[in-house]
Design an enzyme around this catalytic site. Structure first.
Site, PDB file in Angstrom:
ATOM      1  N   THR A   7       0.837  -1.204   0.000  1.00 48.88           N
ATOM      2  CA  THR A   7       0.000   0.000   0.000  1.00 48.88           C
ATOM      3  C   THR A   7       0.864   1.242   0.000  1.00 48.88           C
ATOM      4  OG1 THR A   7      -1.703   1.241   1.194  1.00 48.88           O
ATOM      5  CG2 THR A   7      -0.149   0.016   2.535  1.00 48.88           C
ATOM      6  N   GLY A  11      -1.227   5.522   6.582  1.00 52.29           N
ATOM      7  CA  GLY A  11      -2.101   5.128   7.696  1.00 52.29           C
ATOM      8  C   GLY A  11      -2.274   3.618   7.740  1.00 52.29           C
ATOM      9  N   ASP A  69      -7.843  -3.560   0.213  1.00 45.54           N
ATOM     10  CA  ASP A  69      -8.666  -2.552  -0.443  1.00 45.54           C
ATOM     11  C   ASP A  69      -9.826  -2.284   0.496  1.00 45.54           C
ATOM     12  OD1 ASP A  69      -8.825  -0.927  -2.922  1.00 45.54           O
ATOM     13  OD2 ASP A  69     -10.861  -1.716  -2.928  1.00 45.54           O
ATOM     14  N   SER A  70     -10.042  -1.015   0.782  1.00 45.39           N
ATOM     15  CA  SER A  70     -11.007  -0.697   1.830  1.00 45.39           C
ATOM     16  C   SER A  70     -11.779   0.556   1.460  1.00 45.39           C
ATOM     17  CB  SER A  70     -10.269  -0.511   3.164  1.00 45.39           C
ATOM     18  OG  SER A  70      -9.076   0.215   2.976  1.00 45.39           O
ATOM     19  N   GLY A 153      -7.830   9.129   6.932  1.00 39.36           N
ATOM     20  CA  GLY A 153      -8.980   8.990   6.036  1.00 39.36           C
ATOM     21  C   GLY A 153     -10.286   9.507   6.625  1.00 39.36           C
ATOM     22  N   ASP A 155     -11.804   8.544   9.268  1.00 38.57           N
ATOM     23  CA  ASP A 155     -11.975   8.299  10.711  1.00 38.57           C
ATOM     24  C   ASP A 155     -12.650   9.465  11.463  1.00 38.57           C
ATOM     25  OD1 ASP A 155     -10.931   5.761  10.568  1.00 38.57           O
ATOM     26  OD2 ASP A 155      -8.926   6.326  11.222  1.00 38.57           O
ATOM     27  N   LYS A 174      -8.241   1.380  18.038  1.00 42.74           N
ATOM     28  CA  LYS A 174      -8.781   1.163  16.681  1.00 42.74           C
ATOM     29  C   LYS A 174      -8.402  -0.240  16.193  1.00 42.74           C
ATOM     30  CE  LYS A 174      -8.762   2.751  11.903  1.00 42.74           C
ATOM     31  NZ  LYS A 174      -8.259   3.654  10.876  1.00 42.74           N
TER      32      LYS A 174
HETATM   33  P1  ITT Z   1      -3.552   1.862  -1.485  1.00 44.20           P
HETATM   34  O1  ITT Z   1      -4.482   1.578  -2.640  1.00 44.20           O
HETATM   35  O2  ITT Z   1      -2.146   2.159  -1.925  1.00 44.20           O
HETATM   36  O3  ITT Z   1      -3.604   0.773  -0.442  1.00 44.20           O
HETATM   37  P2  ITT Z   1      -5.471   3.939  -0.833  1.00 44.20           P
HETATM   38  O4  ITT Z   1      -5.542   4.952   0.261  1.00 44.20           O
HETATM   39  O5  ITT Z   1      -5.711   4.413  -2.246  1.00 44.20           O
HETATM   40  O6  ITT Z   1      -4.039   3.198  -0.735  1.00 44.20           O
HETATM   41  P3  ITT Z   1      -7.827   2.282  -1.100  1.00 44.20           P
HETATM   42  O7  ITT Z   1      -7.786   2.297  -2.587  1.00 44.20           O
HETATM   43  O8  ITT Z   1      -8.114   0.966  -0.415  1.00 44.20           O
HETATM   44  O9  ITT Z   1      -6.433   2.750  -0.473  1.00 44.20           O
HETATM   45  O10 ITT Z   1      -8.858   3.387  -0.623  1.00 44.20           O
HETATM   46  C1  ITT Z   1      -9.311   3.382   0.680  1.00 44.20           C
HETATM   47  C2  ITT Z   1     -10.033   4.693   0.975  1.00 44.20           C
HETATM   48  O11 ITT Z   1     -10.854   4.490   2.135  1.00 44.20           O
HETATM   49  C3  ITT Z   1      -9.077   5.816   1.311  1.00 44.20           C
HETATM   50  O12 ITT Z   1      -9.674   7.058   0.983  1.00 44.20           O
HETATM   51  C4  ITT Z   1      -8.923   5.690   2.801  1.00 44.20           C
HETATM   52  O13 ITT Z   1      -8.572   6.889   3.421  1.00 44.20           O
HETATM   53  C5  ITT Z   1     -10.310   5.185   3.229  1.00 44.20           C
HETATM   54  N1  ITT Z   1     -10.130   4.270   4.352  1.00 44.20           N
HETATM   55  C6  ITT Z   1      -9.761   2.960   4.298  1.00 44.20           C
HETATM   56  N2  ITT Z   1      -9.583   2.453   5.528  1.00 44.20           N
HETATM   57  C7  ITT Z   1      -9.829   3.454   6.378  1.00 44.20           C
HETATM   58  C8  ITT Z   1      -9.780   3.577   7.772  1.00 44.20           C
HETATM   59  O14 ITT Z   1      -9.369   2.578   8.545  1.00 44.20           O
HETATM   60  N3  ITT Z   1     -10.099   4.751   8.313  1.00 44.20           N
HETATM   61  C9  ITT Z   1     -10.471   5.799   7.543  1.00 44.20           C
HETATM   62  N4  ITT Z   1     -10.515   5.786   6.220  1.00 44.20           N
HETATM   63  C10 ITT Z   1     -10.205   4.622   5.625  1.00 44.20           C
END
Ligand code: ITT
Length: 195
Positions: A7, A11, A69-70, A153, A155, A174
């Site tokens: 990633t 965070g 992916d989240s 993000g 949070d 968390k």
């Molecule tokens: P990578 O793809 O490189 O892992 P990314 O930030 O682009 O980094 P994602 O494509 O999975 O990751 O997008 C996840 C989004 O959801 C991103 O805007 C994060 O800030 C948010 N997110 C994911 N997990 C979170 C958490 O635990 N707390 C707050 N926001 C979260």
């Protein structure tokens, strides 16, 4: 055993470092591993995108890899931003801008329409024979304003109870309750069951 955390999100790296250690893995960031990858996340689900990221870094390194992916699914927005959470306010937006846009979209919405959940799909490639995909969820709702300085993000706008956003609890707290922590618990179980 070293595991590369696939990633670019600092965070996520911080959280994964602490979540991987109890499972006996040595976490390594992409920077530490000297890996640079521009990965196109064109899957249609969290699971597909986690697979795409893990596979890309696995192909570059040959090492054990974990990818996540989240995102955030909001009831009032029909499940958006979902897999588009990172791009919700445009490609180069900041966390603050994404949170601001979300709060604007939520104007006029009352509970239970403010209900939301964080979803985390983890794809773990241990070796050529062992690949695992698990998902974790955290339920909550979208607050009226950002609160708290921890985490990253969305949070600060994600309320876990009436007084507390996910950015108001520390990282250790968390890591006990989050969507990522729940997915990691499942990962530990799956690895154990298949040993
Ligand atoms: P990578 O793809 O490189 O892992 P990314 O930030 O682009 O980094 P994602 O494509 O999975 O990751 O997008 C996840 C989004 O959801 C991103 O805007 C994060 O800030 C948010 N997110 C994911 N997990 C979170 C958490 O635990 N707390 C707050 N926001 C979260």
């Amino acid at each position: 055993m070293k595991v590369i955390i696939a990633t670019k999100n600092e965070g996520k790296v911080r959280e994964f470092r602490k979540l991987l250690l109890p499972l006996g893995f040595e976490p390594v960031s992409m920077t530490e591993a000297g890996v640079e990858a521009d990965i196109t996340e064109d899957g249609e689900t969290f699971e597909e995108n986690a697979h795409i990221k893990a596979k890309a870094v696995r192909e570059l390194t040959g090492s054990p890899v974990i990818a996540d992916d989240s995102g955030l699914e909001v009831e009032f927005l029909g499940g958006a931003p979902g897999i588009y959470s990172a791009r919700y306010a445009g490609e180069n937006a900041t966390d603050e801008q994404r949170n601001q846009k979300l709060l604007e979209e939520m104007q006029g919405a009352e509970l239970p329409l403010r209900n939301a959940r964080f979803v985390c799909a983890i794809y773990f490639i241990l070796d050529d024979k062992r690949e695992y995909c698990v998902t974790g969820v955290l339920d909550g709702y979208i607050g009226e304003e950002p609160k708290g300085e921890h985490g990253f993000g969305y949070d600060p706008v994600f309320m876990i109870d009436d007084d507390t956003s996910l950015a108001q609890v520390g990282e250790d707290e968390k890591n006990k309750i989050s969507h990522r922590a729940r997915a990691m618990e499942k990962l530990a179980e799956v690895i154990k069951a298949k040993e």
